[in-house]
Enzyme design. Structure first.
Site, short mmCIF file in Angstrom:
data_model
loop_
_atom_site.label_atom_id
_atom_site.label_comp_id
_atom_site.label_asym_id
_atom_site.label_seq_id
_atom_site.Cartn_x
_atom_site.Cartn_y
_atom_site.Cartn_z
N HIS A 135 -11.25 14.32 6.52
CA HIS A 135 -11.21 13.71 7.72
C HIS A 135 -11.26 14.61 9.13
O HIS A 135 -11.17 15.81 8.78
CB HIS A 135 -9.95 12.76 7.98
CG HIS A 135 -9.97 11.88 6.80
ND1 HIS A 135 -10.52 10.62 6.97
CD2 HIS A 135 -9.03 11.68 5.80
CE1 HIS A 135 -10.21 9.71 5.77
NE2 HIS A 135 -9.30 10.48 4.85
N CYS A 188 -13.63 10.51 1.82
CA CYS A 188 -12.35 9.90 1.31
C CYS A 188 -12.52 8.62 0.48
O CYS A 188 -12.94 8.64 -0.34
CB CYS A 188 -11.12 9.82 2.21
SG CYS A 188 -9.57 10.28 1.67
N1 GLN Z 1 -6.65 5.39 -0.49
C1 GLN Z 1 -7.47 6.52 -0.78
C2 GLN Z 1 -6.52 7.75 -1.26
O1 GLN Z 1 -5.20 7.71 -1.01
C3 GLN Z 1 -8.27 7.33 0.32
C4 GLN Z 1 -7.51 7.82 1.20
C5 GLN Z 1 -8.27 8.04 2.57
O2 GLN Z 1 -9.34 7.59 2.89
N2 GLN Z 1 -7.76 8.82 3.31
O3 GLN Z 1 -6.96 8.51 -2.42
#
Ligand code: GLN
Length: 249
Positions: free
Chosen positions: A196, A96
């Site tokens: 995740h 992510c």
């Molecule tokens: N901040 C990034 C987004 O919203 C990554 C989010 C995350 O790592 N879950 O795309």
């Protein structure tokens, strides 16, 4: 022969959401069960690191604000050496926010442009609607394809360039951008995705794929991993994937 892996964990303070640290615990534990020694190196802002000494690197997800806190340090302190290491087949898993920072840039939904290190040929643009939910991706990188399950929550839409290929086809969920069916990216031994979960405890085959690649890079192609008793992990994985695939139909 005794084996040892040095595992770098990038920005564990700022970039560790939705249980991403579980990936580190899984790598460590699956190595320990096989008598493989591991050293975990937390890489915080300002830390210098000899990337040639690293066998496996992990970079988890974060809020946009967490990414903004580490972007400069990541680019200036590690960018060029980490790009070299990746081109030299460093084994790396990025999830992510960490995945986004390996690309060319992340343009957040508020218009802030965070530079990435450009190790992966991709870029990310934040949208106003977040892409949230369980996801299944058919991983095509190892000899047999395997369905991976995870949980995604991102505003960023990632678009792949010709220098990377997709980690696999998205069977459930949005994946890279919710538009083109691609899920994650592979470049040499570096993997990125929006999963995740944590990803590795839920998908032991993928954890072992990373450990094998790291051992083979350090000790030679003859190294193989002893199997573990993964009946419970695999049953949990299978059950969740079946549930999600059935709900889709
Ligand atoms: N901040 C990034 C987004 O919203 C990554 C989010 C995350 O790592 N879950 O795309």
């Amino acid at each position: 022969m005794s084996y040892r892996l040095r595992i770098a964990h990038l920005y564990p303070e700022q970039m560790n959401i939705y249980g991403d640290r579980g990936n580190i615990i899984t790598l460590q534990q699956r190595c320990a069960w096989r008598g493989i020694e591991t050293e975990i190196v937390p890489v915080g802002v300002g830390l210098q690191l000899d990337w040639a000494s690293v066998d496996l690197a992990f970079f988890g997800g974060g809020q946009d604000s967490g990414q903004a806190l580490i972007a400069d340090d990541f680019l200036n302190n590690h960018g060029s050496a980490l790009r070299d290491a990746i081109n030299n087949d460093l084994v790396m898993l990025t999830i992510c926010g960490g995945y986004q920072m390996l690309g060319h840039y992340f343009l957040t939904h508020t218009g802030e442009k965070l530079p990435g290190i450009g190790a992966l040929d991709l870029y990310t643009v934040g949208g106003t609607v977040r892409l949230i939910g369980n996801t299944v991706v058919e991983f095509e990188g190892s000899s047999a394809s395997v369905k991976l399950v995870g949980f995604e929550n991102h505003s960023g839409r990632t678009y792949l360039g010709s220098g990377v290929r997709s980690l696999g086809r998205v069977l459930v969920g949005a994946g890279n951008n919710g538009e083109d069916g691609s899920g994650g990216a592979i470049y040499r031994n570096t993997f990125g995705c929006y999963m995740h979960g944590s990803l590795l405890p839920k998908n032991p085959q993928f954890a072992d794929h990373l450990i094998s690649l790291a051992l083979q890079r350090r000790y030679g192609p003859q190294v193989t991993l002893a199997p573990l008793h993964d009946e419970l992990e695999l049953a949990a994985q299978r059950t969740m994937i079946e549930r999600l695939m059935n709900a889709r139909n």
